[in-house]
Scaffold this motif. Sequence first.
Motif, PDB file in Angstrom:
ATOM      1  N   PRO A 489       0.847  -1.204   0.000  1.00 26.85           N
ATOM      2  CA  PRO A 489       0.000   0.000   0.000  1.00 26.85           C
ATOM      3  C   PRO A 489       0.880   1.251   0.000  1.00 26.85           C
ATOM      4  CG  PRO A 489      -0.740  -1.569   1.663  1.00 26.85           C
ATOM      5  CD  PRO A 489       0.570  -2.076   1.156  1.00 26.85           C
ATOM      6  N   PRO A 490       0.414   2.349  -0.572  1.00 30.44           N
ATOM      7  CA  PRO A 490       1.258   3.550  -0.703  1.00 30.44           C
ATOM      8  C   PRO A 490       1.877   4.019   0.612  1.00 30.44           C
ATOM      9  CG  PRO A 490      -0.729   3.793  -2.002  1.00 30.44           C
ATOM     10  CD  PRO A 490      -0.890   2.521  -1.232  1.00 30.44           C
ATOM     11  N   LEU A 491       1.095   4.025   1.692  1.00 37.11           N
ATOM     12  CA  LEU A 491       1.629   4.497   2.972  1.00 37.11           C
ATOM     13  C   LEU A 491       2.729   3.567   3.479  1.00 37.11           C
ATOM     14  CD1 LEU A 491       1.281   6.613   5.282  1.00 37.11           C
ATOM     15  CD2 LEU A 491      -0.205   4.938   6.400  1.00 37.11           C
ATOM     16  N   VAL A 492       2.474   2.274   3.437  1.00 39.09           N
ATOM     17  CA  VAL A 492       3.468   1.294   3.883  1.00 39.09           C
ATOM     18  C   VAL A 492       4.713   1.382   3.009  1.00 39.09           C
ATOM     19  CG1 VAL A 492       3.924  -1.163   4.249  1.00 39.09           C
ATOM     20  CG2 VAL A 492       1.656  -0.230   4.741  1.00 39.09           C
ATOM     21  N   HIS A 493       4.505   1.522   1.722  1.00 36.59           N
ATOM     22  CA  HIS A 493       5.605   1.622   0.759  1.00 36.59           C
ATOM     23  C   HIS A 493       6.513   2.807   1.090  1.00 36.59           C
ATOM     24  CE1 HIS A 493       7.290   2.986  -3.167  1.00 36.59           C
ATOM     25  NE2 HIS A 493       7.467   1.692  -3.372  1.00 36.59           N
ATOM     26  N   SER A 494       5.911   3.950   1.380  1.00 34.72           N
ATOM     27  CA  SER A 494       6.698   5.147   1.685  1.00 34.72           C
ATOM     28  C   SER A 494       7.452   5.011   3.001  1.00 34.72           C
ATOM     29  CB  SER A 494       5.783   6.371   1.734  1.00 34.72           C
ATOM     30  OG  SER A 494       6.519   7.533   2.047  1.00 34.72           O
ATOM     31  N   VAL A 495       6.771   4.510   4.024  1.00 35.33           N
ATOM     32  CA  VAL A 495       7.424   4.345   5.324  1.00 35.33           C
ATOM     33  C   VAL A 495       8.585   3.361   5.212  1.00 35.33           C
ATOM     34  CG1 VAL A 495       7.121   3.429   7.659  1.00 35.33           C
ATOM     35  CG2 VAL A 495       5.419   4.984   6.701  1.00 35.33           C
ATOM     36  N   PHE A 496       8.375   2.276   4.501  1.00 33.62           N
ATOM     37  CA  PHE A 496       9.421   1.254   4.378  1.00 33.62           C
ATOM     38  C   PHE A 496      10.676   1.824   3.722  1.00 33.62           C
ATOM     39  CE2 PHE A 496      11.489  -1.939   1.654  1.00 33.62           C
ATOM     40  CZ  PHE A 496      11.938  -2.823   2.625  1.00 33.62           C
ATOM     41  N   TRP A 497      10.512   2.440   2.556  1.00 33.89           N
ATOM     42  CA  TRP A 497      11.692   2.896   1.823  1.00 33.89           C
ATOM     43  C   TRP A 497      12.347   4.111   2.485  1.00 33.89           C
ATOM     44  CZ3 TRP A 497      14.145  -0.252  -0.945  1.00 33.89           C
ATOM     45  CH2 TRP A 497      13.509  -1.194  -1.753  1.00 33.89           C
ATOM     46  N   SER A 498      11.552   5.051   2.950  1.00 32.40           N
ATOM     47  CA  SER A 498      12.151   6.246   3.561  1.00 32.40           C
ATOM     48  C   SER A 498      12.909   5.893   4.831  1.00 32.40           C
ATOM     49  CB  SER A 498      11.078   7.300   3.848  1.00 32.40           C
ATOM     50  OG  SER A 498      10.127   6.828   4.782  1.00 32.40           O
ATOM     51  N   MET A 499      12.346   5.012   5.654  1.00 34.82           N
ATOM     52  CA  MET A 499      13.032   4.642   6.892  1.00 34.82           C
ATOM     53  C   MET A 499      14.228   3.737   6.630  1.00 34.82           C
ATOM     54  SD  MET A 499      11.822   6.314   9.292  1.00 34.82           S
ATOM     55  CE  MET A 499      12.612   5.483  10.654  1.00 34.82           C
ATOM     56  N   LEU A 500      14.106   2.852   5.639  1.00 40.15           N
ATOM     57  CA  LEU A 500      15.235   1.980   5.305  1.00 40.15           C
ATOM     58  C   LEU A 500      16.444   2.811   4.891  1.00 40.15           C
ATOM     59  CD1 LEU A 500      16.434  -0.845   4.754  1.00 40.15           C
ATOM     60  CD2 LEU A 500      15.520  -0.669   2.426  1.00 40.15           C
ATOM     61  N   PHE A 501      16.237   3.756   3.998  1.00 45.80           N
ATOM     62  CA  PHE A 501      17.353   4.576   3.531  1.00 45.80           C
ATOM     63  C   PHE A 501      17.810   5.551   4.612  1.00 45.80           C
ATOM     64  CE2 PHE A 501      16.430   2.749  -0.467  1.00 45.80           C
ATOM     65  CZ  PHE A 501      17.511   2.999  -1.308  1.00 45.80           C
ATOM     66  N   ASN A 502      16.887   6.044   5.403  1.00 44.90           N
ATOM     67  CA  ASN A 502      17.249   6.955   6.488  1.00 44.90           C
ATOM     68  C   ASN A 502      18.195   6.266   7.473  1.00 44.90           C
ATOM     69  OD1 ASN A 502      17.273   8.689   8.777  1.00 44.90           O
ATOM     70  ND2 ASN A 502      15.223   9.417   8.322  1.00 44.90           N
ATOM     71  N   VAL A 503      17.784   5.108   7.966  1.00 43.08           N
ATOM     72  CA  VAL A 503      18.603   4.383   8.947  1.00 43.08           C
ATOM     73  C   VAL A 503      19.900   3.887   8.308  1.00 43.08           C
ATOM     74  CG1 VAL A 503      18.693   2.356  10.449  1.00 43.08           C
ATOM     75  CG2 VAL A 503      16.600   3.718  10.319  1.00 43.08           C
ATOM     76  N   LEU A 504      19.801   3.368   7.079  1.00 46.80           N
ATOM     77  CA  LEU A 504      20.986   2.837   6.403  1.00 46.80           C
ATOM     78  C   LEU A 504      22.034   3.925   6.192  1.00 46.80           C
ATOM     79  CD1 LEU A 504      22.306   0.399   5.000  1.00 46.80           C
ATOM     80  CD2 LEU A 504      21.187   1.126   2.879  1.00 46.80           C
ATOM     81  N   PHE A 505      21.617   5.077   5.691  1.00 49.62           N
ATOM     82  CA  PHE A 505      22.570   6.160   5.455  1.00 49.62           C
ATOM     83  C   PHE A 505      23.094   6.721   6.773  1.00 49.62           C
ATOM     84  CE2 PHE A 505      21.269   5.809   1.182  1.00 49.62           C
ATOM     85  CZ  PHE A 505      22.146   6.548   0.394  1.00 49.62           C
ATOM     86  N   TYR A 506      22.251   6.723   7.803  1.00 45.52           N
ATOM     87  CA  TYR A 506      22.722   7.174   9.115  1.00 45.52           C
ATOM     88  C   TYR A 506      23.857   6.278   9.608  1.00 45.52           C
ATOM     89  CZ  TYR A 506      22.676   8.462  14.065  1.00 45.52           C
ATOM     90  OH  TYR A 506      23.045   8.885  15.320  1.00 45.52           O
ATOM     91  N   LEU A 507      23.650   4.973   9.527  1.00 45.91           N
ATOM     92  CA  LEU A 507      24.660   4.034  10.022  1.00 45.91           C
ATOM     93  C   LEU A 507      25.923   4.070   9.162  1.00 45.91           C
ATOM     94  CD1 LEU A 507      22.368   0.984  10.905  1.00 45.91           C
ATOM     95  CD2 LEU A 507      23.337   2.675  12.471  1.00 45.91           C
ATOM     96  N   LEU A 508      25.746   4.106   7.835  1.00 45.84           N
ATOM     97  CA  LEU A 508      26.911   4.138   6.953  1.00 45.84           C
ATOM     98  C   LEU A 508      27.694   5.437   7.114  1.00 45.84           C
ATOM     99  CD1 LEU A 508      25.450   2.578   3.667  1.00 45.84           C
ATOM    100  CD2 LEU A 508      27.029   1.519   5.294  1.00 45.84           C
ATOM    101  N   GLY A 509      26.972   6.555   7.177  1.00 48.79           N
ATOM    102  CA  GLY A 509      27.654   7.835   7.355  1.00 48.79           C
ATOM    103  C   GLY A 509      28.408   7.901   8.667  1.00 48.79           C
ATOM    104  N   SER A 510      27.799   7.374   9.718  1.00 50.59           N
ATOM    105  CA  SER A 510      28.455   7.380  11.027  1.00 50.59           C
ATOM    106  C   SER A 510      29.627   6.406  11.068  1.00 50.59           C
ATOM    107  CB  SER A 510      27.440   7.013  12.122  1.00 50.59           C
ATOM    108  OG  SER A 510      26.392   7.951  12.177  1.00 50.59           O
ATOM    109  N   TRP A 511      29.528   5.332  10.298  1.00 54.05           N
ATOM    110  CA  TRP A 511      30.581   4.317  10.314  1.00 54.05           C
ATOM    111  C   TRP A 511      31.824   4.778   9.551  1.00 54.05           C
ATOM    112  CZ3 TRP A 511      31.246  -0.103  12.937  1.00 54.05           C
ATOM    113  CH2 TRP A 511      32.254  -0.972  12.505  1.00 54.05           C
TER     114      TRP A 511
END
Length: 725
Positions: A489-511
């Motif tokens: 569903p559009p809402l689930v789709h947006s939350v999934f991708w935005s949070m995945l990239f948000n957390v992933l880039f946060y961890l990679l940038g910090s690492w």
Amino acid sequence: MFAAHSVILIILVYVLLLFGLALWVERRTRYRSSSVMPGWVYALSLAVFFTSWTFYGSVGFAVHSGMLFLGIYIGALLSVIFWWVTLRRMVAVKEVFRITSIADFISTRYRRSQRIAALVTLLALSGIAPYISLQLTAVVSSFSIITGSHESEAWDMTGMLVMLMMLVFTIMFGIRRLDPTERHSGMIAVLVAECLVKLVALVVVGIFILRAVFGDMSSLMETLSHEEMLYLTEFRQPSHSGLMWTTLIVLGFAAVQFLPRQFHVSVVESSDQRHIKTAMWMFPLYLVVINLFVIPIAAAGLKLGLPLASADFFVLKVPQYLGHDMMTLLAFIGGFAAATGMIIISTMTLATMTSNHLVLPVCEKVGFLEPLQGYLLQVRWVIAALILTSSYVLAMVLSNSYILAAMGLISFVAILQLAPPVLIGMFWRHGNSMGAMTGLLAGYLLWGWTLIIPSMIAEGWLPESIMVTGPFGIAWLRPEAFLGIDFLPPLVHSVFWSMLFNVLFYLLGSWFYHPQKHERALTREFMAAMLSRGKIAGKARPTGLDAYIALEPKLVEANDLLVRYLGADKAEEAVLRITDDLQVSGKPYLTIIELMEFHRMLEHVLAGSIGSASAHTAMEERITYTEREAADLKALYSHIVNELQGQVRADQAEEGTLGGYQFLDQMQSQLDEMEATISEQKTRISELESRLEARYEEIFKHRMEAQKLRVENESLRRRLVDETD
């Protein structure tokens, strides 16, 4: 139906009562020795979380999706469980750094980065300003319903009136003063009053509808058991219901803590950390009560045959259908209270964030705008007017559009992007500014691409080919099928991708990014502030050493800095207050410790007006030290470290090549961390002593029991011997 002028008169009387309450509370608070609000006031002010989207929209949500409307509120309840850890830490940091907003909090954690603060502000503006439009639309639509007027006429009669009243109220009781960290007792009193009004209104209207339509609970339960009504009480009726439940719970969990208005009332306005405990039971109780009649009202509207298109306003339409004008009016007032409370506090917080983190940095960079720094308060008034005006225009343009109807959840997804830098940053000291910046930027862009762009396409503002074939024919970039995932569903789709990239880039940038020593020192200071429970930012600390630093030049330097932002009168008053607190008034010279405290308190004052990040930048740029002062600071640092840790750490002092205020800031942060470490060690020792004492008591009990058993055994042995004889 009510006459339009009668309803407008009622609105004016209601708002005037709120004005009177705010003025009375502010005057009463002014003459009291303490401005600490009671715990129940703090707890009720948090109910500004429940807007017209709750008052009206929950019923509409239930009509279309059954019990799924509870997802947001279950998430909020789960968040409350952790408040004693998360919220208390935020309040402790606020007390140390004089945090003014959620943007200020995040930037303070990450090197006091102006770029991060600006990005958070843009994210908040993008997500919350349209949400204000949603509240204005709710007021105008409800006015149109109870007066029978056309919606365009309602906009002309009430839309502009409500906007102007909210602007005046926000300026008078929210941004009348420059320091947003001051207690806004009048505004909080109004929020509490409106929270009570909307709760009482919804409960009374709910009881009336229950009795008028169903008669009693048994009749309601019988109605809900009918096949066409069963879905209202089902938890799994829409497709992908498990994913939707999870998504809504996550959104509610984040929204109740990170919405700018929630952060302001729960953190910035907090006067006592103990009030969090009161809020931890009062807020859930309020949440349960305000949602108690959602299903009965939804069932009543369906039973009476009201059109599904008007389900969002069943709270108004059911009593109106039943011909009960007073209940209809009460429902309107409750919805008005739910909307205006959110508008006032959101406008204030957005105006503060925008002035501190967007306008002020631009003024510092652009020469001809520099004089605006002295009119920061007036700039906030203008920004508040622009926010409300743009929200008003947006609401009129989009009054019947898909975007505005979906704006509640879209806003929550925007605010969800703040969760990783806040929550991870509070518990993982290795998170840094690069990780926060890249994570926020990635989440922000994906939120816009996966939710805002599809909404604009639905309105016909962008070509539909973007949804079908993707931009420039790139199929894997389709907004609702990002990277080929097209089954969500559009809402689930947006939350999934935005949070995945948000957390992933946060961890990679910090690492991969190794922060500079200055950022590491600020991170330690932030962490120490959370552990300090807000005790670091007290009055002046003990002074000593030789007094050789001329006071007058330092006062002139401080005054020149404050004048740029506060104006001459307030700058002079602030400098005098600092010298009084330090007890150096009239002294010709300062010691190096007194100078250190003077500058620490100066930044503390400045942070309350322009935010921690801007204040720190201003101090670094404007405050200077002589060579002797810098050398004495390093020597003092080595001495104090030696006293605190019992070993010489002069190598750390020599290691730092920072000069002037940056070195002072680094030194202060490390001292605060050591104080927190020592406090932790004392607590641990106390716990070990308690455990040891408990162990001794346990051993003593075992010995007594063993002795008792020996006596019993000896007695039994003697008895057996006697019997055998």
